[in-house]
Enzyme design. Structure first.
Site, short mmCIF file in Angstrom:
data_model
loop_
_atom_site.label_atom_id
_atom_site.label_comp_id
_atom_site.label_asym_id
_atom_site.label_seq_id
_atom_site.Cartn_x
_atom_site.Cartn_y
_atom_site.Cartn_z
N ILE A 16 -34.29 39.20 118.14
CA ILE A 16 -32.87 39.54 118.33
C ILE A 16 -32.44 39.14 119.75
CG2 ILE A 16 -31.11 41.34 118.16
CD1 ILE A 16 -33.05 42.92 116.38
N ASN A 39 -45.27 39.17 122.83
CA ASN A 39 -44.89 39.27 121.42
C ASN A 39 -43.81 38.26 121.08
OD1 ASN A 39 -45.49 40.54 119.08
ND2 ASN A 39 -44.30 42.40 119.46
N SER A 128 -32.48 51.80 116.16
CA SER A 128 -32.76 51.35 114.80
C SER A 128 -32.29 52.40 113.81
CB SER A 128 -34.28 51.18 114.66
OG SER A 128 -34.65 51.13 113.30
N TYR A 154 -43.43 54.61 115.70
CA TYR A 154 -42.40 53.63 116.07
C TYR A 154 -41.01 54.28 116.03
CZ TYR A 154 -38.70 50.31 115.28
OH TYR A 154 -37.49 49.67 115.33
N LYS A 158 -37.93 55.51 119.04
CA LYS A 158 -36.48 55.25 119.08
C LYS A 158 -35.71 56.56 119.15
CE LYS A 158 -36.79 50.82 119.07
NZ LYS A 158 -36.49 50.09 120.32
N TYR A 182 -29.67 49.18 114.68
CA TYR A 182 -29.70 48.03 113.77
C TYR A 182 -30.23 48.45 112.41
CZ TYR A 182 -30.56 45.91 118.42
OH TYR A 182 -30.55 45.59 119.73
N PHE A 183 -29.65 47.85 111.39
CA PHE A 183 -30.22 48.01 110.04
C PHE A 183 -31.28 46.91 109.89
CE2 PHE A 183 -28.37 51.72 108.03
CZ PHE A 183 -27.70 52.19 109.13
N ASN A 184 -31.16 45.97 108.99
CA ASN A 184 -32.24 44.97 108.84
C ASN A 184 -31.78 43.59 109.31
OD1 ASN A 184 -32.92 47.26 107.02
ND2 ASN A 184 -34.69 46.00 106.55
N LEU A 205 -39.76 41.76 105.07
CA LEU A 205 -39.51 41.05 103.81
C LEU A 205 -39.11 39.58 104.00
CD1 LEU A 205 -39.31 41.31 100.71
CD2 LEU A 205 -36.89 41.82 101.02
N ARG A 299 -44.65 51.28 98.88
CA ARG A 299 -45.20 51.30 100.23
C ARG A 299 -44.95 52.69 100.81
NH1 ARG A 299 -42.72 47.20 104.67
NH2 ARG A 299 -41.07 48.76 104.71
N GLY A 301 -43.95 55.73 102.87
CA GLY A 301 -42.92 55.96 103.90
C GLY A 301 -41.65 55.15 103.67
C1 UD1 Z 1 -38.94 48.27 108.63
C2 UD1 Z 1 -39.16 49.61 109.23
C3 UD1 Z 1 -38.08 49.87 110.23
C4 UD1 Z 1 -38.07 48.80 111.29
C5 UD1 Z 1 -37.89 47.45 110.62
C6 UD1 Z 1 -38.01 46.33 111.65
C7 UD1 Z 1 -40.31 50.98 107.54
C8 UD1 Z 1 -40.21 52.13 106.63
N1 UD1 Z 1 -39.20 50.65 108.20
O1 UD1 Z 1 -37.74 48.31 107.89
O2 UD1 Z 1 -38.29 51.12 110.83
O3 UD1 Z 1 -37.00 49.00 112.20
O4 UD1 Z 1 -38.89 47.27 109.63
O5 UD1 Z 1 -39.33 46.03 111.91
O6 UD1 Z 1 -41.34 50.38 107.65
N2 UD1 Z 1 -41.12 44.64 101.08
C9 UD1 Z 1 -41.81 44.22 99.96
N3 UD1 Z 1 -42.85 43.37 100.12
C10 UD1 Z 1 -43.25 42.90 101.35
C11 UD1 Z 1 -42.52 43.34 102.50
C12 UD1 Z 1 -41.47 44.21 102.32
O7 UD1 Z 1 -41.52 44.64 98.83
O8 UD1 Z 1 -44.22 42.14 101.41
C13 UD1 Z 1 -40.02 45.59 100.89
C14 UD1 Z 1 -40.23 46.88 101.65
O9 UD1 Z 1 -41.05 47.78 100.92
C15 UD1 Z 1 -38.79 47.36 101.81
C16 UD1 Z 1 -37.99 46.05 101.92
O10 UD1 Z 1 -38.83 45.03 101.41
O11 UD1 Z 1 -38.37 48.04 100.67
C17 UD1 Z 1 -37.64 45.71 103.35
O12 UD1 Z 1 -38.82 45.81 104.13
P1 UD1 Z 1 -38.92 45.44 105.68
O13 UD1 Z 1 -38.42 44.06 105.89
O14 UD1 Z 1 -40.31 45.75 106.13
O15 UD1 Z 1 -37.85 46.38 106.37
P2 UD1 Z 1 -37.70 47.98 106.36
O16 UD1 Z 1 -38.77 48.66 105.66
O17 UD1 Z 1 -36.34 48.27 105.87
#
Ligand code: UD1
Length: 342
Positions: A16, A39, A128, A154, A158, A182-184, A205, A299, A301
């Site tokens: 970012i 990093n 976050s 983590y 925050k 921030y959201f995602n 993701l 997953r 949490g």
């Molecule tokens: C995560 C963190 C959040 C952090 C953000 C940035 C958690 C619960 N939240 O957000 O605190 O600020 O990353 O690093 O960990 N997914 C899959 N398969 C994968 C990877 C992800 O299905 O291989 C799914 C996850 O389960 C989730 C979604 O995709 O439902 C988004 O995942 P991710 O990109 O890791 O973001 P967050 O979990 O929203």
């Protein structure tokens, strides 16, 4: 040297951070990056030079190194600080909590202390949506929502960071602070010269989907298909990283116009929820590649569905996300392909 437009950007070589440097320069600010590259990659600096056609000022300093950071404040006269430098991997924070507490908390305290000592009035903190924690039955969260206990160290860093800021502004130091939740953040700069560069195996993701499409990762596991959402997979608010970057410029500009000492928090999201399957299908459409994916267990949490209440960002900062998830997927895919060709 003109003091008028210099902004200290800690973690400015990161994901970012680097996108924010572009927006700052294009809006007439003069960012100074503090990053120790633990990093992030030096190639981001090269990309920034090309995009902005300017010399990027970098000081290779760990924000936790008190005297080295102080030297940067002595060298330049800043009008603002944007503090990104922090660890962000949820799973790793469970394994190595002290590493997270030390880096994320000490770094923040040093920056606040120097903001006060050197009279830097405008301060943006990277927060976050993780600070909202696990809530029952509420998908759209506004800033008024009460925080729930964080589900990992983590997220706790925050929450504690925002708490430290809250306490810090109780005294009239003249420092005005904006925490952006921030959201995602996803996607990459449209030039494909900077983007997300996870060191090692990615956790999020978007980079996982992109690397699966590129054949770098064999298979994508979708974490759970039995959630009470539109298609059974988790729903998130994916916001283009260049829009997130722009929110920092709007944030600094807004802070500059305010008086006094205070702390504000603002969500940075689109206000729209997208499921994992929707992301996968968009990637497939845009790349023309059939992704190798399968359903796996939930997953631990994971939050079922969360997206931003966006009224406050519009009203206060006059900011809203203009780019679509589709654009973010296109830019993430262009970036991934560019990496492959490197
Ligand atoms: C995560 C963190 C959040 C952090 C953000 C940035 C958690 C619960 N939240 O957000 O605190 O600020 O990353 O690093 O960990 N997914 C899959 N398969 C994968 C990877 C992800 O299905 O291989 C799914 C996850 O389960 C989730 C979604 O995709 O439902 C988004 O995942 P991710 O990109 O890791 O973001 P967050 O979990 O929203």
């Amino acid at each position: 040297m003109s003091a008028s437009k210099k902004i200290l950007v800690t973690g400015g070589a990161g994901y970012i951070g680097s996108h924010t440097i572009v927006e700052l320069i294009q809006n007439g600010f003069e960012p100074v990056i503090v990053d120790d590259f633990r990093n992030s990659h030096r190639s981001a600096i090269e990309g920034l030079g090309k995009i902005t056609n300017s010399t990027i000022i970098v000081r290779e300093v760990d924000v936790c190194d008190y005297s080295a950071l102080k030297a940067v404040f002595e060298e330049f006269s800043f009008i603002g600080i944007i503090h990104f430098a922090a660890y962000k991997a949820v799973g790793e924070s469970v394994q190595e909590p002290l590493k997270y507490y030390r880096n994320n908390i000490v770094g923040l305290i040093n920056c606040l202390e120097f903001a006060q000592e050197f009279g830097v009035e405008n301060f943006v903190f990277s927060s976050s949506c993780t600070v909202y924690g696990e809530r029952k039955g509420v998908s759209v969260v506004t800033e008024a929502e009460e925080m729930q206990p964080a589900n990992a160290p983590y997220g706790n860093t925050k929450q504690i960071g925002e708490q430290i800021i809250h306490d810090f502004v109780q005294n009239e130091t003249g420092v005005k602070i904006l925490s952006l939740r921030y959201f995602n953040p996803v996607g990459a700069h449209k030039s494909s010269l900077i983007g997300e560069l996870p060191l090692g195996k990615p956790n999020n993701l978007f980079p996982i989907v992109a690397q699966t499409a590129a054949g770098k990762m064999k298979q994508l596991i979708v974490n759970g298909n039995d959630y009470s959402t539109k298609d059974g997979t988790c729903v998130r608010d994916y916001v283009h990283v260049s829009d997130v970057a722009d929110a920092h410029v709007k944030g600094i500009e807004w802070l500059e116009k305010q008086d006094g000492t205070f702390a504000e928090v603002v969500n940075i999201g689109t206000g729209k929820g997208t499921s994992i399957l929707e992301i996968i299908h968009t990637f497939e459409e845009i790349s023309g590649i059939k992704l190798n994916w399968t359903f796996g267990p939930r997953r631990e949490g994971d939050i079922q569905e969360i997206y931003a209440g966006v009224e406050k960002s519009k009203k206060l900062l006059n900011w809203e996300s203009g780019r679509t998830v589709r654009e973010a997927v296109q830019d993430a895919w262009n970036w991934e392909q560019q990496l492959e060709n490197d």
